[in-house]
Design an enzyme around this catalytic site. Structure first.
Site, PDB file in Angstrom:
ATOM      1  N   ALA A  80       0.740  -1.129   0.003  1.00 15.55           N
ATOM      2  CA  ALA A  80       0.002   0.004  -0.080  1.00 15.55           C
ATOM      3  C   ALA A  80       0.933   1.144  -0.091  1.00 15.55           C
ATOM      4  O   ALA A  80       1.809   1.163   0.784  1.00 15.55           O
ATOM      5  CB  ALA A  80      -0.948  -0.030   1.191  1.00 15.55           C
ATOM      6  N   LYS A 157       8.316   7.613  -3.267  1.00 22.98           N
ATOM      7  CA  LYS A 157       8.475   6.302  -3.371  1.00 22.98           C
ATOM      8  C   LYS A 157      10.079   6.305  -2.705  1.00 22.98           C
ATOM      9  O   LYS A 157      10.627   5.442  -2.266  1.00 22.98           O
ATOM     10  CB  LYS A 157       8.695   5.652  -4.568  1.00 22.98           C
ATOM     11  CG  LYS A 157       7.147   5.542  -4.962  1.00 22.98           C
ATOM     12  CD  LYS A 157       6.359   4.823  -4.299  1.00 22.98           C
ATOM     13  CE  LYS A 157       6.709   3.180  -4.247  1.00 22.98           C
ATOM     14  NZ  LYS A 157       5.607   2.583  -3.160  1.00 22.98           N
ATOM     15  N   SER A 197      -1.364   2.979 -13.221  1.00 27.47           N
ATOM     16  CA  SER A 197      -0.223   2.510 -14.583  1.00 27.47           C
ATOM     17  C   SER A 197      -1.177   2.126 -15.668  1.00 27.47           C
ATOM     18  O   SER A 197      -0.559   2.198 -16.662  1.00 27.47           O
ATOM     19  CB  SER A 197       0.707   1.488 -13.964  1.00 27.47           C
ATOM     20  OG  SER A 197      -0.053   0.263 -13.242  1.00 27.47           O
TER      21      SER A 197
END
Ligand code: NAP
Length: 338
Positions: A80, A157, A197
């Site tokens: 997640a 990220k 994506s």
């Protein structure tokens, strides 16, 4: 080898395939969702009876629910993290849940005696801030978050993987940590709540783009990404490793050509010309989503998955199959009218 594993974010695209593969291999799976009402719709799609698959309510931003979700788990796949096509109002809308979320999951995993923790990181944590041009990256590369090409998701990220590795180094004890770093994930969608994506294929197939901007990305199949997570959860002697999950780098126009060639009747609206960069830049003045990607024009961010292939025996299916299966599933679900 099978035990009890927590997969965080059970509503997510990658997590769904991972949960299915783990159940098929005899694991008992715990999963978290933010909204408990989603269990009723997700359970039939994911499979597994009430004993094999258990849902827990937990949010990356709050401690509630995490101890219960981790209880009895020997392994964690922390999948997640916020991922959206829309630019956030503020970068912290992505960075804070990504970084605080992985630290929270690590903390509760440590307290529960988890032995192996796999973080779904990204090529985004590897391939940015290195300047424009053609690059081929390996796990030794790290995104420089001060780079001009770094946007909020990329930062989220990178900072989340950095924070996780720092936490492990300082407080991880005997818990082993591994990251999986996927490129752009395509393949069949298993629910209407699919990942950002997939937008690329949805927009090409639906004729929403007048042409293809000169953009590209490494492509990897969601089923192969899930398989790499299973290997990262179970292989011995890989503590601390990073594994790029990527297939070939493809420009948008190449994805369009695959669609045209493999499913001509359904790909009638797919554009077959490359848009000049100046036109994309003008469109970006009016469209914040395009603005996010203008820095990408002309870049090649190829990522080398040789480490996972050699060390884990990982294999990838042909990229054409991932693209076509993605497109077919979007048509079958009625997401795209062709
Ligand atoms: P996805 O379908 O959008 O899944 C994201 C998941 O994160 C959802 O389950 C979402 O839950 C959950 N989430 C987001 N914010 C949360 C919060 N505050 N608290 C709890 N859960 C939260 O996207 P995905 O493609 O499967 O992505 C999964 C992971 O892979 C992410 O870490 C992403 O960065 C990484 N990744 C994806 C790609 C790709 O191309 N798809 C490439 C590289 C890395 P809700 O359903 O409640 O929103």
């Amino acid at each position: 080898m099978a035990g009890t594993v927590l997969v965080t974010g059970g509503s997510g695209y990658i997590a769904g395939f991972l949960i299915k593969q783990l159940l098929e291999q005899g694991w008992r799976v715990h999963t978290t969702v933010r909204n408990p009402a989603r269990e009723a719709a997700l359970r039939p799609l994911l499979g597994g009876d009430a004993d094999a698959l258990r849902f827990f309510t937990a949010d990356l931003m709050h401690d509630d629910g995490w101890a219960k979700a981790m209880a009895g788990c020997s392994h964690v796949a922390h999948v997640a993290s916020p991922f959206s096509t829309n630019a956030p109002r503020h970068e912290d809308d992505l960075i804070v849940p990504a970084r605080e979320g992985v630290l929270r999951a690590l903390r509760f995993a440590g307290a529960a005696g988890v032995t192996r923790f796999v973080q779904t990181s990204s090529v985004a944590a590897i391939a940015y801030g290195h300047g424009r041009g053609v690059h081929r990256f390996t796990e030794a590369d790290w995104t420089d978050v001060n780079g001009a090409d770094v946007y909020a998701y990329v930062k989220s990220k990178t900072l989340a993987e950095r924070a996780a590795r720092d936490w492990i180094a300082g407080q991880g004890g005997a818990m082993e940590f591994v990251s999986v770093n996927p490129a752009a994930v395509l393949g069949p969608v298993w629910s209407d709540d699919f990942s950002a994506s997939i937008e690329v294929v949805r927009q090409l197939l639906g004729g929403l783009l007048p042409g293809c901007p000169d953009l590209g990305f490494g492509i990897v199949d969601v089923r192969d990404v899930a398989d790499l997570h299973v290997r990262a959860l179970t292989a011995h002697g890989i503590a601390g490793e990073r594994f790029i999950a990527a297939g070939p780098f493809m420009k948008l126009i190449d994805v369009a050509r695959v669609l045209k060639a493999q499913m001509p009747a359904d790909a009638r609206k797919v554009p077959t010309r490359t848009l000049p960069d100046w036109l994309v830049r003008v469109s970006a003045l009016f469209n914040p989503m395009i603005r996010q990607i203008t820095g990408e024009l002309g870049n090649v961010r190829d990522a080398d998955a040789g480490h996972a292939l050699a060390m884990l025996g990982w294999q990838t299916r042909p990229v054409e199959q991932s693209i076509v299966d993605c497109a077919r599933s979007l048509i079958e679900r009625g997401v795209v009218k062709v």
